[in-house]
Design an enzyme around this catalytic site. Structure first.
Site, PDB file in Angstrom:
ATOM      1  N   LYS A   1     -10.660 -27.575   7.362  1.00 16.46           N
ATOM      2  CA  LYS A   1     -11.956 -27.372   6.706  1.00 16.46           C
ATOM      3  C   LYS A   1     -11.807 -26.188   5.766  1.00 16.46           C
ATOM      4  O   LYS A   1     -10.919 -25.346   5.954  1.00 16.46           O
ATOM      5  CB  LYS A   1     -13.047 -27.063   7.751  1.00 16.46           C
ATOM      6  CG  LYS A   1     -14.447 -27.346   7.274  1.00 16.46           C
ATOM      7  CD  LYS A   1     -14.776 -28.816   7.405  1.00 16.46           C
ATOM      8  CE  LYS A   1     -16.157 -29.130   6.876  1.00 16.46           C
ATOM      9  NZ  LYS A   1     -16.509 -30.536   7.176  1.00 16.46           N
TER      10      LYS A   1
HETATM   11  P1  NAD Z   1     -25.458 -32.129   1.243  1.00 19.34           P
HETATM   12  O1  NAD Z   1     -25.182 -30.849   0.564  1.00 19.34           O
HETATM   13  O2  NAD Z   1     -25.375 -33.385   0.469  1.00 19.34           O
HETATM   14  O3  NAD Z   1     -26.905 -32.088   1.937  1.00 19.34           O
HETATM   15  C1  NAD Z   1     -27.286 -31.061   2.793  1.00 19.34           C
HETATM   16  C2  NAD Z   1     -28.766 -31.196   3.065  1.00 19.34           C
HETATM   17  O4  NAD Z   1     -29.133 -30.194   4.017  1.00 19.34           O
HETATM   18  C3  NAD Z   1     -29.652 -30.984   1.846  1.00 19.34           C
HETATM   19  O5  NAD Z   1     -30.729 -31.891   1.855  1.00 19.34           O
HETATM   20  C4  NAD Z   1     -30.184 -29.559   2.045  1.00 19.34           C
HETATM   21  O6  NAD Z   1     -31.456 -29.368   1.463  1.00 19.34           O
HETATM   22  C5  NAD Z   1     -30.292 -29.528   3.553  1.00 19.34           C
HETATM   23  N1  NAD Z   1     -30.332 -28.147   4.052  1.00 19.34           N
HETATM   24  C6  NAD Z   1     -29.523 -27.116   3.726  1.00 19.34           C
HETATM   25  N2  NAD Z   1     -29.922 -26.003   4.361  1.00 19.34           N
HETATM   26  C7  NAD Z   1     -30.975 -26.355   5.109  1.00 19.34           C
HETATM   27  C8  NAD Z   1     -31.838 -25.657   5.986  1.00 19.34           C
HETATM   28  N3  NAD Z   1     -31.652 -24.368   6.237  1.00 19.34           N
HETATM   29  N4  NAD Z   1     -32.845 -26.337   6.578  1.00 19.34           N
HETATM   30  C9  NAD Z   1     -33.028 -27.664   6.336  1.00 19.34           C
HETATM   31  N5  NAD Z   1     -32.247 -28.375   5.523  1.00 19.34           N
HETATM   32  C10 NAD Z   1     -31.249 -27.729   4.911  1.00 19.34           C
HETATM   33  O7  NAD Z   1     -24.455 -32.160   2.512  1.00 19.34           O
HETATM   34  P2  NAD Z   1     -23.915 -33.414   3.300  1.00 19.34           P
HETATM   35  O8  NAD Z   1     -22.605 -33.779   2.736  1.00 19.34           O
HETATM   36  O9  NAD Z   1     -25.004 -34.421   3.430  1.00 19.34           O
HETATM   37  O10 NAD Z   1     -23.608 -32.754   4.727  1.00 19.34           O
HETATM   38  C11 NAD Z   1     -24.635 -32.569   5.708  1.00 19.34           C
HETATM   39  C12 NAD Z   1     -23.982 -32.369   7.062  1.00 19.34           C
HETATM   40  O11 NAD Z   1     -23.150 -33.494   7.366  1.00 19.34           O
HETATM   41  C13 NAD Z   1     -23.058 -31.161   7.195  1.00 19.34           C
HETATM   42  O12 NAD Z   1     -23.098 -30.666   8.513  1.00 19.34           O
HETATM   43  C14 NAD Z   1     -21.674 -31.752   6.947  1.00 19.34           C
HETATM   44  O13 NAD Z   1     -20.631 -30.971   7.508  1.00 19.34           O
HETATM   45  C15 NAD Z   1     -21.834 -33.076   7.665  1.00 19.34           C
HETATM   46  N6  NAD Z   1     -20.892 -34.101   7.246  1.00 19.34           N
HETATM   47  C16 NAD Z   1     -20.810 -34.499   5.962  1.00 19.34           C
HETATM   48  C17 NAD Z   1     -19.914 -35.499   5.608  1.00 19.34           C
HETATM   49  C18 NAD Z   1     -19.826 -36.051   4.199  1.00 19.34           C
HETATM   50  O14 NAD Z   1     -19.091 -37.026   4.002  1.00 19.34           O
HETATM   51  N7  NAD Z   1     -20.533 -35.513   3.244  1.00 19.34           N
HETATM   52  C19 NAD Z   1     -19.076 -36.066   6.586  1.00 19.34           C
HETATM   53  C20 NAD Z   1     -19.200 -35.643   7.915  1.00 19.34           C
HETATM   54  C21 NAD Z   1     -20.120 -34.662   8.226  1.00 19.34           C
END
Ligand code: NAD
Length: 463
Positions: free
Chosen positions: A135
């Site tokens: 990561k």
């Molecule tokens: P992203 O940046 O596309 O979206 C993140 C979302 O979280 C946004 O809507 C943002 O407004 C919201 N957010 C941020 N801070 C916040 C807070 N304090 N309170 C409420 N909402 C808040 O990110 P993503 O890629 O969708 O990732 C989200 C989660 O999923 C993370 O934990 C990431 O590690 C995990 N994840 C992502 C992927 C991927 O393929 N993108 C894969 C596995 C896991």
């Protein structure tokens, strides 16, 4: 149930409360119970105890193989130079090349990155793909940067870590605050900076790329799709039909918005959403496509209730939407709650009033060990992160395979292969749950650790 299984169950249940293990002393861990890395390692070590992993494998998995911290200057639009801090943590590559996302966020810290890297090792082991765990991230706020500034940060960070990443060694991907465009800048910078500029093989250094430069069809939606695949497999056992199922989603970014949109297509109602700007309720169910389009245009869900756009069929896309408080968001009665924002958001307090039957962890580490304990006592089923959100890394693996073989799969093939892997991982978790009589998070860890244990048994430890 055998005596061994009963003891294992008791041990595992204690795991969430006692965040300490003799290995922490042996490895000189800092004694902070709220430290996310210590919490993740504690959960892993208790799983390791349950499956009888050897001490040498436990200590290897308790620490990342490599941790790189870099500082790099970037010229901002107002002419001044800002010094950024970035990380790349490579946890384990016993199964294959290091693999894991890059996060651009103000709260990126080394211990959280280490924790997320360990989860990647376990996730790849659980879904049985030949990749390891890593990561990384940059401490910055992409929301406050122009596109040009973001590009300069991405390119300069790539140049700072290019000596530790590589198409067959360590392959980053998108995470919070990064996307396909950021991956394109990283791939381009890497290819231009490495020795063989005539080959496009360097572009394999990242996954989650735009399709135009070798990204996989279906990668953008993959994590949300995987969440849904696991829900479809597991919900019948909880007696919850998808049709008209009520869902709340925390975080309307890549993972949350795709999970929400796919579930709505299957007949579910998304009744509450939350992001960094606030929370919204719609008892009739949101128009998730309209909400996503609004979010992409405005950067958050704030103000969607006043947007009042009209669809082709004359429907007001904001009808029924209204702002609610954070507490009301958690207290909204739903069948399934999908946390898809950041880690450690559901602590004991939130867990005590959250009003759902099942949690599917789209985010990594959204529930703290104390939160887990409360949910367990309340009988709320929690489908853990390393299972629920493994769809992202799985389709990243497909992208890497397509790039390596100069092939392009159609979306149907990507979706079908993803579904097969997610369903197998869900069944594997349920088998481990029954075998060891442990909660589902521990079961997923146990299944992953059984696989890692087997790999170390046959590989041995060099020299
Ligand atoms: P992203 O940046 O596309 O979206 C993140 C979302 O979280 C946004 O809507 C943002 O407004 C919201 N957010 C941020 N801070 C916040 C807070 N304090 N309170 C409420 N909402 C808040 O990110 P993503 O890629 O969708 O990732 C989200 C989660 O999923 C993370 O934990 C990431 O590690 C995990 N994840 C992502 C992927 C991927 O393929 N993108 C894969 C596995 C896991």
């Amino acid at each position: 149930m055998s005596t061994t299984a009963t003891n294992a169950s008791t041990d595992a249940n204690q795991a969430s409360t006692a965040a300490w293990d003799p290995i922490f002393d042996e490895l000189n861990f800092p004694k902070d119970p709220d430290n996310m890395y210590a919490q993740t390692v504690a959960t892993m070590l208790h799983g390791a105890e349950v499956v009888g992993l050897r001490h040498r494998v436990k200590i290897i998995l308790a620490q990342p193989k490599n941790e790189l911290m870099v500082h790099f200057p970037v010229k901002m639009n107002d002419g001044h130079h800002h010094l950024f801090k970035g990380y790349r943590v490579q946890h384990n590559n016993a199964l294959g090349p290091f693999k894991g996302g890059l996060r651009f966020h103000p709260d990126v810290h080394l211990d959280d990155v280490k924790s997320l890297a360990l989860m990647m090792t376990l996730k790849c082991a659980l879904v049985r793909i030949p990749l390891g765990g890593a990561k990384g991230g940059v401490k910055c706020n992409p929301r406050e940067m122009s596109v040009d500034e973001l590009e300069r940060v991405a390119r300069r960070f790539t140049s700072a870590i290019q000596h530790v990443i590589g198409p067959d060694y360590d392959i980053p991907a998108p995470d919070v605050g990064t996307n396909a465009q950021v991956m394109a800048w990283i791939a381009d910078t890497y290819q231009m900076s490495t020795n063989d500029r005539t080959s496009t093989d360097g572009m394999r250094v990242v996954t989650g790329k735009p399709v135009e430069i070798g990204g996989s069809l279906g990668r953008n939606k993959a994590t949300g799709q995987g969440v849904v695949d696991v829900l479809v497999e597991m919900l019948p056992a909880f007696g919850i039909p998808i049709e008209d199922m009520r869902v709340s989603v925390q975080g309307w970014g890549n993972v949350g918005s795709w999970a929400g949109r796919i579930l709505q297509k299957l007949g579910a109602k998304i009744v509450a959403v939350m992001d960094h700007s606030g929370c919204l309720l719609n008892e009739d169910g949101f128009d998730t496509e309209a909400l996503t389009a609004y979010c992409q245009e405005h950067g958050s869900i704030a103000g969607f209730e006043k947007a009042h756009k009209t669809t082709g069929s004359g429907k007001d896309t904001s009808k029924g939407a209204q702002p609610i408080s954070l507490e009301d968001f958690y207290k909204t009665r739903v069948d399934v709650f999908i946390p898809a924002a950041l880690e450690q958001m559901i602590k004991a307090e939130e867990a005590s009033y959250i009003n759902c039957r099942v949690i599917a962890e789209g985010a990594n580490g959204p529930v703290t060990p104390e939160g887990d304990e409360v949910l367990e006592k309340r009988g709320i089923h929690c489908i853990p992160d390393i299972l629920a959100n493994a769809g992202g890394v799985t389709v990243s693996y497909f992208e890497w395979v397509q790039n390596k073989t100069y092939h392009m799969w159609d979306e149907e093939r990507v979706d079908a292969e993803l579904n097969r892997i997610m369903v197998m991982a869900a069944r594997r978790t349920l088998v481990a749950k029954q075998k060891y009589d442990v909660p589902m998070r521990q079961a997923a860890y146990c299944s992953a650790l059984e696989h890692l244990g087997a790999v170390y048994r046959v590989r041995g430890i060099f020299p």
